[in-house]
Design an enzyme around this catalytic site. Sequence first.
Site, PDB file in Angstrom:
ATOM      1  N   GLY A  89      31.521  23.580 -21.242  1.00 15.28           N
ATOM      2  CA  GLY A  89      32.601  23.959 -20.336  1.00 15.28           C
ATOM      3  C   GLY A  89      33.491  22.767 -20.047  1.00 15.28           C
ATOM      4  O   GLY A  89      33.211  21.632 -20.466  1.00 15.28           O
ATOM      5  N   LEU A  90      34.556  23.010 -19.317  1.00 15.29           N
ATOM      6  CA  LEU A  90      35.503  21.953 -18.986  1.00 15.29           C
ATOM      7  C   LEU A  90      34.867  20.877 -18.114  1.00 15.29           C
ATOM      8  O   LEU A  90      33.831  21.098 -17.480  1.00 15.29           O
ATOM      9  CB  LEU A  90      36.706  22.556 -18.243  1.00 15.29           C
ATOM     10  CG  LEU A  90      37.588  23.536 -19.019  1.00 15.29           C
ATOM     11  CD1 LEU A  90      38.600  24.176 -18.068  1.00 15.29           C
ATOM     12  CD2 LEU A  90      38.294  22.847 -20.174  1.00 15.29           C
ATOM     13  N   SER A  91      35.486  19.720 -18.092  1.00 21.05           N
ATOM     14  CA  SER A  91      35.075  18.678 -17.162  1.00 21.05           C
ATOM     15  C   SER A  91      35.213  19.213 -15.735  1.00 21.05           C
ATOM     16  O   SER A  91      36.256  19.756 -15.365  1.00 21.05           O
ATOM     17  CB  SER A  91      35.967  17.442 -17.341  1.00 21.05           C
ATOM     18  OG  SER A  91      35.650  16.448 -16.396  1.00 21.05           O
ATOM     19  N   GLY A  92      34.161  19.107 -14.947  1.00 19.81           N
ATOM     20  CA  GLY A  92      34.181  19.626 -13.588  1.00 19.81           C
ATOM     21  C   GLY A  92      33.673  21.043 -13.460  1.00 19.81           C
ATOM     22  O   GLY A  92      33.652  21.602 -12.359  1.00 19.81           O
ATOM     23  N   ALA A  93      33.241  21.629 -14.559  1.00 14.34           N
ATOM     24  CA  ALA A  93      32.756  23.021 -14.510  1.00 14.34           C
ATOM     25  C   ALA A  93      31.387  23.134 -13.855  1.00 14.34           C
ATOM     26  O   ALA A  93      30.981  24.229 -13.450  1.00 14.34           O
ATOM     27  CB  ALA A  93      32.704  23.611 -15.918  1.00 14.34           C
ATOM     28  N   GLY A  94      30.658  22.028 -13.783  1.00 12.00           N
ATOM     29  CA  GLY A  94      29.345  22.046 -13.138  1.00 12.00           C
ATOM     30  C   GLY A  94      28.182  21.852 -14.088  1.00 12.00           C
ATOM     31  O   GLY A  94      27.028  22.123 -13.728  1.00 12.00           O
ATOM     32  N   SER A  96      26.605  19.093 -15.447  1.00 13.07           N
ATOM     33  CA  SER A  96      25.578  18.120 -15.053  1.00 13.07           C
ATOM     34  C   SER A  96      24.845  18.568 -13.788  1.00 13.07           C
ATOM     35  O   SER A  96      23.633  18.388 -13.673  1.00 13.07           O
ATOM     36  CB  SER A  96      26.211  16.741 -14.832  1.00 13.07           C
ATOM     37  OG  SER A  96      26.791  16.256 -16.025  1.00 13.07           O
ATOM     38  N   SER A 162      31.823  19.722 -25.283  1.00 15.68           N
ATOM     39  CA  SER A 162      31.721  20.303 -26.641  1.00 15.68           C
ATOM     40  C   SER A 162      32.775  21.385 -26.854  1.00 15.68           C
ATOM     41  O   SER A 162      32.444  22.568 -26.932  1.00 15.68           O
ATOM     42  CB  SER A 162      30.315  20.842 -26.891  1.00 15.68           C
ATOM     43  OG  SER A 162      29.821  21.616 -25.829  1.00 15.68           O
TER      44      SER A 162
END
Length: 249
Positions: A89-94, A96, A162
């Site tokens: 998913g996008l950066s900030g999607a959650g 991690s 990815s």
Amino acid sequence: MPEHHSPKADPSPAAHRPERGASRHWRWLLAAPVPLAVWLTTRRWDLTLAIALLELGVHAVLARLTRAKAPAAEVGERAVQPVVIWLTGLSGAGKSTIAQALIPLLEREGHRVAWLDGDITRGILPKLGFTKADRDANVLKTGFIARTLETHGITVVASYISPYRETRAKVGAMCRHFVEVHLNTPLSTCEARDVKGLYAKARAGEIQHFTGIDDPYEEPEAPAVRIDTSEVTVAEACAQILAKVSGGG
């Protein structure tokens, strides 16, 4: 042992030294294909050496962790099948956040778990940039590590942007049991969560090749799980993933 045709096995430590030496030789052989492929593709000795050292490290750690252990852990009478859970998913999607919450839940179910994260592997291979070729190399390298861990009975939680569909498919094809989890959190929500201001820098042209701004994100067409983290809690997201891993989703 029958294959040695000897009446009695030598129980002393010296009797096992040849096997350990052979194990080390096999470790070198197992670590060779990926660095060779990198050299043939890039002709860069520095990158080839870095990846060769990483390969040896991975195989050495796996040899210690998995010696005399079966591919599936046993919980009571139920075998726990290792799996690769790929959060994209996008950066900030959650990604991690969910990965870290998911790991102890998997361990409670009897899984031995390893976490692979984009920021971590980029620290190991610092010369990779953010072009499509570099992103693909990072993801495919991670896919190889994930497959190796899974083969040795370890469940992998991987959290990577990815962004390219074909590359994710290649990783899925490497693994025996692959669960693709798409965090389709809206771009506006991801930007609002961005405490580092990366999206703002990308929109200002200060960062190039930023996924969602000037680089594409190709959404999975049929992921095993699709979650909008702006609509569910972390606990609810983990429950959906666990249901799919256990076969109930």
